[in-house]
Design an enzyme around this catalytic site. Structure first.
Site, PDB file in Angstrom:
ATOM      1  N   ASN A   5       0.833  -1.204   0.000  1.00 32.38           N
ATOM      2  CA  ASN A   5       0.000   0.000   0.000  1.00 32.38           C
ATOM      3  C   ASN A   5       0.869   1.257   0.000  1.00 32.38           C
ATOM      4  O   ASN A   5       0.430   2.323   0.400  1.00 32.38           O
ATOM      5  CB  ASN A   5      -0.910   0.005   1.224  1.00 32.38           C
ATOM      6  CG  ASN A   5      -1.781  -1.238   1.283  1.00 32.38           C
ATOM      7  OD1 ASN A   5      -2.377  -1.627   0.282  1.00 32.38           O
ATOM      8  ND2 ASN A   5      -1.834  -1.875   2.439  1.00 32.38           N
TER       9      ASN A   5
ATOM     10  N   HIS B 299     -14.737  -2.565   5.026  1.00 34.08           N
ATOM     11  CA  HIS B 299     -13.589  -3.310   5.536  1.00 34.08           C
ATOM     12  C   HIS B 299     -13.913  -4.093   6.817  1.00 34.08           C
ATOM     13  O   HIS B 299     -14.746  -3.658   7.620  1.00 34.08           O
ATOM     14  CB  HIS B 299     -12.473  -2.294   5.824  1.00 34.08           C
ATOM     15  CG  HIS B 299     -11.135  -2.878   6.112  1.00 34.08           C
ATOM     16  ND1 HIS B 299     -10.647  -3.033   7.390  1.00 34.08           N
ATOM     17  CD2 HIS B 299     -10.173  -3.334   5.284  1.00 34.08           C
ATOM     18  CE1 HIS B 299      -9.433  -3.549   7.336  1.00 34.08           C
ATOM     19  NE2 HIS B 299      -9.114  -3.733   6.061  1.00 34.08           N
TER      20      HIS B 299
ATOM     21  N   GLU C 235     -16.525   3.413   2.942  1.00 31.78           N
ATOM     22  CA  GLU C 235     -15.154   3.756   2.559  1.00 31.78           C
ATOM     23  C   GLU C 235     -15.251   4.760   1.425  1.00 31.78           C
ATOM     24  O   GLU C 235     -16.306   4.889   0.809  1.00 31.78           O
ATOM     25  CB  GLU C 235     -14.408   2.493   2.097  1.00 31.78           C
ATOM     26  CG  GLU C 235     -14.094   1.559   3.239  1.00 31.78           C
ATOM     27  CD  GLU C 235     -13.542   0.211   2.785  1.00 31.78           C
ATOM     28  OE1 GLU C 235     -12.773   0.149   1.816  1.00 31.78           O
ATOM     29  OE2 GLU C 235     -13.895  -0.791   3.422  1.00 31.78           O
TER      30      GLU C 235
ATOM     31  N   SER D 257     -11.533  -1.106  -0.715  1.00 30.35           N
ATOM     32  CA  SER D 257     -10.251  -1.831  -0.728  1.00 30.35           C
ATOM     33  C   SER D 257     -10.170  -2.957  -1.742  1.00 30.35           C
ATOM     34  O   SER D 257      -9.091  -3.290  -2.190  1.00 30.35           O
ATOM     35  CB  SER D 257      -9.899  -2.417   0.633  1.00 30.35           C
ATOM     36  OG  SER D 257     -10.913  -2.314   1.556  1.00 30.35           O
TER      37      SER D 257
ATOM     38  N   ASP E 225     -14.199   6.149   5.775  1.00 34.91           N
ATOM     39  CA  ASP E 225     -12.844   5.613   5.916  1.00 34.91           C
ATOM     40  C   ASP E 225     -12.086   5.860   4.602  1.00 34.91           C
ATOM     41  O   ASP E 225     -12.414   5.272   3.579  1.00 34.91           O
ATOM     42  CB  ASP E 225     -12.941   4.111   6.237  1.00 34.91           C
ATOM     43  CG  ASP E 225     -11.584   3.466   6.495  1.00 34.91           C
ATOM     44  OD1 ASP E 225     -10.558   4.054   6.100  1.00 34.91           O
ATOM     45  OD2 ASP E 225     -11.558   2.360   7.069  1.00 34.91           O
TER      46      ASP E 225
ATOM     47  N   HIS F 190      -7.556   4.159   1.712  1.00 38.39           N
ATOM     48  CA  HIS F 190      -6.857   4.004   0.427  1.00 38.39           C
ATOM     49  C   HIS F 190      -6.778   5.297  -0.368  1.00 38.39           C
ATOM     50  O   HIS F 190      -6.215   5.310  -1.463  1.00 38.39           O
ATOM     51  CB  HIS F 190      -7.538   2.924  -0.410  1.00 38.39           C
ATOM     52  CG  HIS F 190      -7.468   1.589   0.237  1.00 38.39           C
ATOM     53  ND1 HIS F 190      -6.323   0.830   0.250  1.00 38.39           N
ATOM     54  CD2 HIS F 190      -8.392   0.896   0.951  1.00 38.39           C
ATOM     55  CE1 HIS F 190      -6.543  -0.277   0.927  1.00 38.39           C
ATOM     56  NE2 HIS F 190      -7.778  -0.255   1.370  1.00 38.39           N
TER      57      HIS F 190
ATOM     58  N   LYS G 144      -0.640   3.363   4.977  1.00 36.98           N
ATOM     59  CA  LYS G 144      -0.657   3.078   3.544  1.00 36.98           C
ATOM     60  C   LYS G 144       0.155   4.139   2.791  1.00 36.98           C
ATOM     61  O   LYS G 144       1.373   4.179   2.934  1.00 36.98           O
ATOM     62  CB  LYS G 144      -2.094   2.891   3.090  1.00 36.98           C
ATOM     63  CG  LYS G 144      -2.614   1.588   3.691  1.00 36.98           C
ATOM     64  CD  LYS G 144      -4.040   1.260   3.448  1.00 36.98           C
ATOM     65  CE  LYS G 144      -4.315  -0.136   4.016  1.00 36.98           C
ATOM     66  NZ  LYS G 144      -5.638  -0.297   4.557  1.00 36.98           N
TER      67      LYS G 144
END
Ligand SMILES: *Cc1c(COP(=O)(O)O)cnc(C)c1O
Length: 387
Positions: A47, A135, A179, A183, A209, A212, A243
């Site tokens: 990541n 997640h 998210e 992911s 979230d 990423h 990440k």
């Protein structure tokens, strides 16, 4: 005689038969390369999206400027006891300032963050509406909370709206959980739309979230919320330092009230050792430079577009609109063989299988990094085309 671990053995054997047995991969690291049996493979499974973790000159620069005060490898205690160091507060001030919000709080990891906030803020009068594909750490947080939870179909905002309309009178608060970049599919939630949706009701909050997306997206690298102009509309704006930001730990930016409430109620903050000052100083160092890395963000965006295009050109569908690019194969054993094939060709790609992804959607998961050159990306596209 039966031994107490008989069922464990049986489970492991069943996992082996279905191609879903996991183990800890053994391979060496050298900046953007993974090394196994003397072979170099480009690391397409980490990541380190901006290539910061493998940037040795950046690390040297940090070490040169590091103060004696922050050269401490353990906090030796919880933040609430003697583990609260000046650098923790400075990092939080920096985050609040960067994101233009009142409060920020940092945690040991994204896993601590997601398993801690929801149980603290969601009581039995709360309804959590969560995307079906959030997640595992968010799912665990939901399970630990006293709230009722309904999972809406992945990115089905019509269903979400129906659920809000139906339930907003029955609960003292509703928290939408999503998210920003997902992911496993690499697709992106329309945060500005979600922010508008929540404003329709007085008792709805939004929890996002950005694990990423932080570092990678937005002019200043603050994530999709920055890109979509809704930084101030998200009640719990979360991300990890582990990440793209090349460190360890995680953060939420929020109101001062929520921050103070979490300090008093969040078990994964209160009952764990604080982040080491050393790592926290490094996170601060990285964040202070985040806005200067637009070139890396642009390069990553170009690589991503190129690889997604190559997958589509080879006749496969690709849900991604980011640097996380799944190539769905289907069956787990098949996926393992294809991953091994990619590794023989010099690309360290790993199979992702159930239970991480739904049954029958085992995939190669490619996560790109700005550390790749255009030539390396070209070679990757060629290898994917002949998969
Ligand atoms: C990686 C990840 C986490 C966990 O973050 P860590 O800091 O690695 O514990 C949380 N949420 C999402 C969406 C993630 O991808």
């Amino acid at each position: 005689m039966e031994t107490p671990d008989k069922t464990y053995t049986e489970t492991l054997e069943a996992l082996q038969r279905s191609g879903n047995l996991r183990n800890l991969p053994q391979a060496g690291h050298r900046d953007k390369w993974m090394i196994r049996n003397g072979t170099d493979m480009l690391n397409l499974s980490s990541n380190d999206y901006l290539g910061l973790a493998s940037d040795l000159s950046l690390r040297d620069e940090f070490m040169k400027g590091l103060s004696e005060r922050d050269f401490l490898l353990s906090a030796s205690s919880s933040r609430l006891l003697t583990g609260n160091f000046p650098v923790h507060g400075e990092l939080e001030k920096m985050l609040a300032c960067l994101f233009g919000r009142d409060g920020a709080l940092v945690f040991s990891s994204g896993y601590h963050l997601n398993t801690g906030i929801l149980p603290a803020v969601a009581d039995a009068h709360t309804l959590i509406l969560a995307d079906k594909l959030v997640h595992a750490s968010l799912i665990d947080g939901i399970r630990l909370s006293a709230a009722k939870c309904i999972r809406y179909r992945h990115q089905d905002y019509t269903q979400l709206q129906t659920l809000l309309e139906k339930h907003h009178h029955d609960f003292s608060r509703i928290i939408i959980v999503t998210e920003s970049i997902f992911s496993m599919d690499g697709d992106m939630a329309p945060l500005a739309l979600l922010a508008e949706l929540k404003k329709t009701y007085p008792n709805v909050m939004l929890y996002v979230d950005e694990a990423h997306a932080v570092g990678v997206r937005g002019q200043k690298g603050l994530g999709i919320a920055e890109e979509q102009g809704c930084l101030k509309d998200i009640d719990f704006l979360c991300g990890t330092f582990g990440k793209a930001l090349a460190s360890v730990g995680a953060y939420v930016v929020c109101s001062q009230t929520i921050r103070e409430y979490l300090v008093n109620r969040m078990r994964t903050l209160i009952f764990t050792t604080a982040l080491p000052p050393f790592n926290t100083a490094w996170t601060k160092f990285v964040l202070s430079r985040l806005s200067t890395w637009s070139e890396r963000r642009d390069r990553l965006a170009r690589h991503s577009l190129h690889v997604r295009q190559a997958i589509q050109d080879s006749g496969k569908s690709c849900p991604s609109s980011s640097h996380i690019i799944p190539v769905v194969i289907g069956e787990s054993r098949d996926t393992i063989l294809k991953a091994e094939d990619m590794q023989r060709k010099g690309f360290y790609v790993l199979p992702v299988r159930p239970p991480t992804v739904p049954e029958g959607t085992s995939r190669l998961r490619i996560s790109l990094t700005a550390a790749l050159t255009a030539e390396e990306t070209d070679r990757l596209c060629t290898a994917l085309a002949t998969l």
